[in-house]
Design a protein around this motif. Sequence first.
Motif, mmCIF file in Angstrom:
data_model
loop_
_atom_site.group_PDB
_atom_site.id
_atom_site.type_symbol
_atom_site.label_atom_id
_atom_site.label_comp_id
_atom_site.label_asym_id
_atom_site.label_seq_id
_atom_site.Cartn_x
_atom_site.Cartn_y
_atom_site.Cartn_z
ATOM 1 N N CYS A 147 -3.916 13.136 -0.250
ATOM 2 C CA CYS A 147 -4.069 11.815 -0.855
ATOM 3 C C CYS A 147 -5.069 11.927 -1.995
ATOM 4 O O CYS A 147 -6.249 12.213 -1.765
ATOM 5 C CB CYS A 147 -4.561 10.811 0.199
ATOM 6 S SG CYS A 147 -4.645 9.112 -0.396
ATOM 7 N N PHE A 148 -4.575 11.762 -3.227
ATOM 8 C CA PHE A 148 -5.383 12.021 -4.415
ATOM 9 C C PHE A 148 -5.962 13.435 -4.377
ATOM 10 O O PHE A 148 -7.115 13.669 -4.700
ATOM 11 C CB PHE A 148 -6.503 10.982 -4.554
ATOM 12 C CG PHE A 148 -6.018 9.650 -5.058
ATOM 13 C CD1 PHE A 148 -5.690 9.446 -6.384
ATOM 14 C CD2 PHE A 148 -5.873 8.582 -4.172
ATOM 15 C CE1 PHE A 148 -5.228 8.225 -6.833
ATOM 16 C CE2 PHE A 148 -5.421 7.348 -4.617
ATOM 17 C CZ PHE A 148 -5.089 7.168 -5.953
ATOM 18 N N GLY A 149 -5.116 14.363 -3.928
ATOM 19 C CA GLY A 149 -5.488 15.774 -3.927
ATOM 20 C C GLY A 149 -6.454 16.180 -2.839
ATOM 21 O O GLY A 149 -6.925 17.321 -2.830
ATOM 22 N N SER A 150 -6.749 15.303 -1.892
ATOM 23 C CA SER A 150 -7.723 15.600 -0.847
ATOM 24 C C SER A 150 -7.157 15.242 0.520
ATOM 25 O O SER A 150 -6.350 14.318 0.659
ATOM 26 C CB SER A 150 -9.018 14.820 -1.101
ATOM 27 O OG SER A 150 -9.927 15.008 -0.039
ATOM 28 N N ALA B 288 0.808 -1.219 0.000
ATOM 29 C CA ALA B 288 0.000 0.000 0.000
ATOM 30 C C ALA B 288 0.841 1.268 0.000
ATOM 31 O O ALA B 288 0.306 2.359 0.183
ATOM 32 C CB ALA B 288 -0.939 -0.003 1.217
ATOM 33 N N GLY B 289 2.147 1.135 -0.211
ATOM 34 C CA GLY B 289 3.025 2.294 -0.137
ATOM 35 C C GLY B 289 2.652 3.409 -1.093
ATOM 36 O O GLY B 289 2.869 4.588 -0.810
ATOM 37 N N MET B 290 2.095 3.048 -2.257
ATOM 38 C CA MET B 290 1.656 4.048 -3.218
ATOM 39 C C MET B 290 0.138 4.176 -3.238
ATOM 40 O O MET B 290 -0.447 4.626 -4.220
ATOM 41 C CB MET B 290 2.175 3.694 -4.619
ATOM 42 C CG MET B 290 3.693 3.746 -4.752
ATOM 43 S SD MET B 290 4.390 5.345 -4.300
ATOM 44 C CE MET B 290 3.638 6.403 -5.531
ATOM 45 N N GLY B 291 -0.498 3.781 -2.136
ATOM 46 C CA GLY B 291 -1.955 3.917 -2.043
ATOM 47 C C GLY B 291 -2.397 5.359 -2.140
ATOM 48 O O GLY B 291 -3.496 5.658 -2.597
ATOM 49 N N CYS B 292 -1.524 6.265 -1.683
ATOM 50 C CA CYS B 292 -1.720 7.700 -1.871
ATOM 51 C C CYS B 292 -0.558 8.194 -2.725
ATOM 52 O O CYS B 292 0.579 8.265 -2.244
ATOM 53 C CB CYS B 292 -1.737 8.435 -0.532
ATOM 54 S SG CYS B 292 -3.169 8.064 0.513
ATOM 55 N N THR C 222 -5.320 2.542 -0.410
ATOM 56 C CA THR C 222 -5.326 3.987 -0.174
ATOM 57 C C THR C 222 -5.548 4.299 1.296
ATOM 58 O O THR C 222 -4.840 5.110 1.896
ATOM 59 C CB THR C 222 -6.422 4.658 -1.027
ATOM 60 O OG1 THR C 222 -6.068 4.547 -2.405
ATOM 61 C CG2 THR C 222 -6.577 6.130 -0.660
ATOM 62 N N TRP C 223 -6.504 3.619 1.909
ATOM 63 C CA TRP C 223 -6.814 3.914 3.305
ATOM 64 C C TRP C 223 -5.789 3.324 4.270
ATOM 65 O O TRP C 223 -5.567 3.860 5.351
ATOM 66 C CB TRP C 223 -8.233 3.452 3.633
ATOM 67 C CG TRP C 223 -9.222 4.505 3.227
ATOM 68 C CD1 TRP C 223 -9.799 4.674 2.006
ATOM 69 C CD2 TRP C 223 -9.680 5.580 4.036
ATOM 70 N NE1 TRP C 223 -10.606 5.776 1.995
ATOM 71 C CE2 TRP C 223 -10.565 6.359 3.233
ATOM 72 C CE3 TRP C 223 -9.462 5.969 5.348
ATOM 73 C CZ2 TRP C 223 -11.195 7.500 3.716
ATOM 74 C CZ3 TRP C 223 -10.093 7.118 5.835
ATOM 75 C CH2 TRP C 223 -10.952 7.862 5.020
ATOM 76 N N ILE C 224 -5.138 2.240 3.888
ATOM 77 C CA ILE C 224 -4.046 1.728 4.727
ATOM 78 C C ILE C 224 -2.921 2.752 4.788
ATOM 79 O O ILE C 224 -2.385 3.064 5.859
ATOM 80 C CB ILE C 224 -3.521 0.379 4.176
ATOM 81 C CG1 ILE C 224 -4.551 -0.721 4.420
ATOM 82 C CG2 ILE C 224 -2.190 0.007 4.840
ATOM 83 C CD1 ILE C 224 -4.166 -2.061 3.805
ATOM 84 N N GLU C 225 -2.547 3.303 3.641
ATOM 85 C CA GLU C 225 -1.501 4.321 3.609
ATOM 86 C C GLU C 225 -1.946 5.591 4.326
ATOM 87 O O GLU C 225 -1.161 6.228 5.037
ATOM 88 C CB GLU C 225 -1.131 4.630 2.159
ATOM 89 C CG GLU C 225 -0.260 5.867 1.958
ATOM 90 C CD GLU C 225 1.072 5.819 2.689
ATOM 91 O OE1 GLU C 225 1.708 6.886 2.805
ATOM 92 O OE2 GLU C 225 1.484 4.728 3.153
#
Length: 342
Positions: free
Chosen positions: A52-55, A42-46, A88-91
């Motif tokens: 994270c994804f601009g938010s 999940a390192g690149m989950g954001c 994404t949420w793990i990161e």
Amino acid sequence: MTNLKPVIDNKAVARYKRWAAWTLVTLYLLILVGGIVRATGAGMGCPDWPKCFGSWVPPTDVSQLPENYKEIYGAKLKGEIEFNPVKTWIEYVNRLFGVFTGGWIFLTLLASVPFLKSDRKSIFFLSLSAFLLVAFQGWLGSKVVSTELHPVMITLHMILAIVIVFVLLFAYAKVSYIDRIRLEKVKEADRRKLNTWVVGAILIATVQVIIGTQVREGIDIVAASLGYGGRGRWVEEVGMAYWVHRSFSILVLLSVLGLGNGIKKLTGERGVMNRLVHVMWGLLAAEIVTGIILGYWAVPAVLQPVHLTLAIIILSIQFVLFLFLNANRIFEKRNTGIPAAS
């Protein structure tokens, strides 16, 4: 025994010890959470940082992202970004826990301010160093993301985490020393015999953690190539790094056993150091078991962060043992005005 009089208010000392202890706990948990991020990929989950994804609150579904989100973030990171809400949420939780840990370290820094008014100013500066290092660690985390999990950046990220733990352990031990919870004093002849063991054990354990990080990075590459369906082949495809890591574990075992036996002979089955040896041996046994399972049972993701966290705790115990063995020189000579216990 000469009575030791703390040069600072007992409540301030107790508060510092309490907050520093909780900070250390959160640091170990942060290392565990970071291991979970690595184990789940999940390192690149954001794909961006600090957002994270601009938010500030990441999306839970791909419909919340613009249609060209792959182009936006893929161009930024020179690679294609595939949205996965779990990763994404793990990161994201990892980042939140990092902020939470930073908050505890800031509280520890605040608790150290009273020491500036005493002859124990070094406790404040140690706490300030830990706080600044955590801030630098946050910046380094952003570089880990921007370089798409570059192996060198990941290794530096891990080494810095160990340094932060050591700084806080040193500060906590120093406060404990002046708080009349004395570190066990060791005769010079015995100290010299064991100092080589403990320094060697720390160096060996540190090298092993770094090699383990390289193995983890190799597994990431293999996993990207073979996919999770080929999990059973991950270890054999990693190659030399895994075999070096496995062979080096023999040195870790010998160093820990040698150090523990030496301390048990010194303490005569008594004292805090003896109890720490038992804890260290128990953790080492668990570390060996998790390592065997990881190597021969297709690298179960649940054990990867546990294996790493156990290694860091063992390393921490070795550092504390070093402080015990060198307490006379490290603390008393620097803390002038405190008479040595007879």
